[in-house]
Design a protein around this motif. Structure first.
Motif, PDB file in Angstrom:
ATOM      1  N   CYS A   1      -4.849  -4.138 -57.274  1.00  0.00           N
ATOM      2  CA  CYS A   1      -4.296  -5.061 -56.274  1.00  0.00           C
ATOM      3  C   CYS A   1      -5.343  -5.576 -55.300  1.00  0.00           C
ATOM      4  O   CYS A   1      -5.279  -6.726 -54.863  1.00  0.00           O
ATOM      5  CB  CYS A   1      -3.180  -4.382 -55.474  1.00  0.00           C
ATOM      6  SG  CYS A   1      -1.739  -3.892 -56.456  1.00  0.00           S
TER       7      CYS A   1
ATOM      8  N   ALA B   1      -3.320  -8.178 -52.478  1.00  0.00           N
ATOM      9  CA  ALA B   1      -3.404  -7.319 -51.297  1.00  0.00           C
ATOM     10  C   ALA B   1      -4.692  -7.647 -50.550  1.00  0.00           C
ATOM     11  O   ALA B   1      -5.566  -8.353 -51.070  1.00  0.00           O
ATOM     12  CB  ALA B   1      -3.390  -5.851 -51.722  1.00  0.00           C
TER      13      ALA B   1
ATOM     14  N   ARG C   1       5.259  -4.031 -48.767  1.00  0.00           N
ATOM     15  CA  ARG C   1       4.138  -3.395 -49.446  1.00  0.00           C
ATOM     16  C   ARG C   1       3.755  -2.074 -48.803  1.00  0.00           C
ATOM     17  O   ARG C   1       3.016  -1.278 -49.384  1.00  0.00           O
ATOM     18  CB  ARG C   1       2.935  -4.331 -49.463  1.00  0.00           C
ATOM     19  CG  ARG C   1       3.143  -5.542 -50.362  1.00  0.00           C
ATOM     20  CD  ARG C   1       1.964  -6.479 -50.314  1.00  0.00           C
ATOM     21  NE  ARG C   1       2.247  -7.706 -51.056  1.00  0.00           N
ATOM     22  CZ  ARG C   1       1.616  -8.842 -50.877  1.00  0.00           C
ATOM     23  NH1 ARG C   1       0.669  -8.914 -49.959  1.00  0.00           N
ATOM     24  NH2 ARG C   1       1.909  -9.906 -51.588  1.00  0.00           N
TER      25      ARG C   1
END
Length: 342
Positions: free
Chosen positions: A273, A285, A313
């Motif tokens: 990510c 991310a 998240r």
């Protein structure tokens, strides 16, 4: 025995009458202009000192990096924003409002005199009833509290006093902490130029609304409007971060690289990510390459403890970090901190 009972009864009646006069009638003058009755100030201060001594953490709880200049600088900037109104800056006079408080907040150098670092930590973290001294706004953010205490502990050093006093009374700005171009040179403050404008804006909204806890950033973002947040995000953020995340990582077999790129049975691969080498189907991310080791290590420990709030998240990161050991956190922070973004 009868005389003892009679004496106790008389004392109880007198106490009840006195309490009625003080509480029910309002006999006690609570005016800050009048101050306390003789002996009351001494009694309250003695109680305060003993209470702190009893509850302060042990000296071994002081962080190893307590005297790091970057940590001291971060604490100094927050002190100027949130604490100097009452305690003043070194070398500057207290305001007339501060002098009119009862009890008056001690001048900054007097406030730290006679206290150990762990005792100052307890005072800053917990606050003190009936003095106007608030507790730290964000539960679980001991890392921030220690930064303020690091500055207070450095105050006997003349350089620490002058460094803050020279900056004047104006509030600490984004630039003073994060740098003119968002590339912070302080290892405890994140680089904003590695984040997208959208990530910065969302983080500021979370701080402002209390969804992400930070005594420092909630103070800084609490009064920001949506338009101000958007302007700051555009100024400091970079839309190129996702592009950098897609680039391949340098080939290395260090423990940090292996853990970040492959994960283990309990910890997923960070690079999936965060990059480098981010997979196309993974969420975008924040870019970690180039953030300082100290900042990354602190954030991972917050995730592990469950004190790093945020959006949806946040649940993924709490789950990803909960099984990391201190050594694994350190190796991941070392690897990402040594990477240089394009």
């Amino acid at each position: 025995m009868k005389r003892v009972i009679q004496t106790l009864t008389v004392l109880a009646v007198c106490g009840t009458v006195m309490a009625t006069l003080v509480v029910g009638v309002g006999l006690y003058n609570v005016s800050a202009r009048e101050g306390h009755l003789p002996g009351v100030r001494w009694l309250l201060h003695a109680t305060y000192k003993q209470s702190v001594n009893l509850r302060a953490p042990e000296a071994k709880m002081v962080p190893e990096d307590f005297q790091d200049p970057d940590r001291v600088a971060l604490g100094a900037l927050h002190f100027k924003t949130a604490c100097a109104f009452c305690h003043a800056l070194p070398g500057q006079a207290q305001s007339a409002t501060a002098h009119s408080m009862e009890p008056p907040p001690p001048y900054i150098t007097d406030a730290v005199s006679g206290w150990e670092a762990e005792e100052l930590f307890w005072i800053v973290n917990e606050g003190v009833k009936m003095t106007g001294m608030p507790h730290w706004p964000a539960p679980g953010r001991e890392d921030e509290v220690w930064s303020v205490v690091a500055y207070l502990n450095a105050l006997p050093d003349a350089q620490a006093q002058v460094a803050l006093a020279e900056e004047g009374r104006e509030r600490a700005s984004c630039t003073q902490c994060h740098g003119e171009d968002g590339n912070s040179r302080n290892s405890y403050i994140p680089r904003l130029d590695l984040l997208t404008p959208g990530q910065i804006a969302e983080a500021l909204r979370q701080y402002r609304d209390g969804r992400r806890e930070s005594g420092i950033m909630q103070e800084a973002a609490g009064l920001l409007s949506d338009s101000q947040i958007a302007a700051m995000a555009q100024k400091y953020g970079s839309p190129k971060a996702p592009q950098w995340q897609g680039e391949e990582a340098p080939e290395t077999e260090t423990p940090g690289a292996l853990l970040a790129q492959r994960g283990n049975g309990d910890v997923p691969a960070c690079t999936a990510c965060h990059g480098p080498g981010r997979r196309a189907d993974a969420p975008i991310a924040p870019l970690l390459a180039g953030q300082s080791k100290a900042y990354l290590e602190a954030q991972l420990k917050l995730w592990r403890k469950g004190h790093r709030g945020g959006g949806e998240r946040a649940k993924l990161m709490r789950k990803a970090a909960q099984d990391l050991t201190d050594d694994e956190i350190a190796t991941l922070a070392d690897w990402y901190g040594d990477l240089v973004p394009p």
